[in-house]
Design a protein around this motif. Structure first.
Motif, PDB file in Angstrom:
ATOM      1  N   UNK A   1       0.838  -1.201   0.000  1.00  0.00           N
ATOM      2  CA  UNK A   1       0.000   0.000   0.000  1.00  0.00           C
ATOM      3  C   UNK A   1       0.877   1.256   0.000  1.00  0.00           C
ATOM      4  N   UNK A   2       1.947   1.230   0.783  1.00  0.00           N
ATOM      5  CA  UNK A   2       2.859   2.360   0.851  1.00  0.00           C
ATOM      6  C   UNK A   2       3.527   2.603  -0.499  1.00  0.00           C
ATOM      7  N   UNK A   3       3.917   1.536  -1.167  1.00  0.00           N
ATOM      8  CA  UNK A   3       4.537   1.646  -2.496  1.00  0.00           C
ATOM      9  C   UNK A   3       3.538   2.250  -3.490  1.00  0.00           C
ATOM     10  N   UNK A   4       2.280   1.847  -3.384  1.00  0.00           N
ATOM     11  CA  UNK A   4       1.239   2.370  -4.271  1.00  0.00           C
ATOM     12  C   UNK A   4       1.045   3.877  -4.058  1.00  0.00           C
ATOM     13  N   UNK A   5       1.046   4.296  -2.802  1.00  0.00           N
ATOM     14  CA  UNK A   5       0.902   5.723  -2.490  1.00  0.00           C
ATOM     15  C   UNK A   5       2.106   6.494  -3.012  1.00  0.00           C
ATOM     16  N   UNK A   6       3.306   5.950  -2.821  1.00  0.00           N
ATOM     17  CA  UNK A   6       4.520   6.588  -3.311  1.00  0.00           C
ATOM     18  C   UNK A   6       4.458   6.769  -4.824  1.00  0.00           C
ATOM     19  N   UNK A   7       4.098   5.723  -5.523  1.00  0.00           N
ATOM     20  CA  UNK A   7       4.009   5.782  -6.982  1.00  0.00           C
ATOM     21  C   UNK A   7       2.998   6.837  -7.429  1.00  0.00           C
ATOM     22  N   UNK A   8       1.870   6.890  -6.750  1.00  0.00           N
ATOM     23  CA  UNK A   8       0.833   7.870  -7.072  1.00  0.00           C
ATOM     24  C   UNK A   8       1.336   9.301  -6.873  1.00  0.00           C
ATOM     25  N   UNK A   9       1.977   9.566  -5.740  1.00  0.00           N
ATOM     26  CA  UNK A   9       2.468  10.919  -5.469  1.00  0.00           C
ATOM     27  C   UNK A   9       3.612  11.299  -6.400  1.00  0.00           C
ATOM     28  N   UNK A  10       4.472  10.343  -6.719  1.00  0.00           N
ATOM     29  CA  UNK A  10       5.553  10.651  -7.661  1.00  0.00           C
ATOM     30  C   UNK A  10       4.974  11.059  -9.016  1.00  0.00           C
TER      31      UNK A  10
END
Length: 143
Positions: free
Chosen positions: A86-95
């Motif tokens: 989930x954290x990786x998904x949020x990171x990818x989205x914000x990037x």
């Protein structure tokens, strides 16, 4: 000729000074900034907006980079936890969002500088084309 009631609210009766004028105008009809009777243009706001867009572009890229560094090693340290995905998904989205802001600001920076340049060139061309036009002043009105 008469105006509708709404137009009379905005412009006043025919023959009277208009009730509506440019927000940048002072000193009555035809008076630009400072009441001089001349409309003035400044490329300052366009250039300033371009600088702001450039600064925002830089800030978005810096933030994206810092965000990425902040997540380094999280996957290895949180191996097996469902929150890591989930954290990786949020990171990818914000990037992705920050890249979009960066790219849009980059384009906007150039576009705003182009407008400032074109407006300056237009002002020069208009000024040059009007040099031969006599504009009556108060002394002419008394004759």
């Amino acid at each position: 000729m008469t105006y509708s009631e709404r137009w009379q609210e905005l412009f006043g009766p025919i023959g009277d000074e208009p009730a509506m004028s440019l927000a940048s105008a002072s000193g009555g009809p035809g008076a630009g900034a400072g009441g001089t009777g001349r409309l003035k243009y400044s490329k300052g706001p366009w250039t300033s907006a371009s600088g702001t867009a450039g600064a925002l572009r830089t800030r978005a890229e810096t933030t994206r980079s810092v965000l990425g560094r902040g997540h380094e090693g999280v996957a290895a340290g949180a191996g097996g936890l469902s929150s890591a995905a989930a954290l990786k998904s949020v990171l990818t989205s914000w990037e992705g969002r920050l890249r979009s802001v960066r790219d849009e600001c980059e384009q906007l920076t150039g576009d705003l500088l182009t407008v400032a340049k074109e407006m300056g060139e237009s002002e020069t061309a208009v000024r040059s084309s009007l040099k031969g036009v006599h504009v009556p002043d108060r002394a002419d009105e008394k004759r």
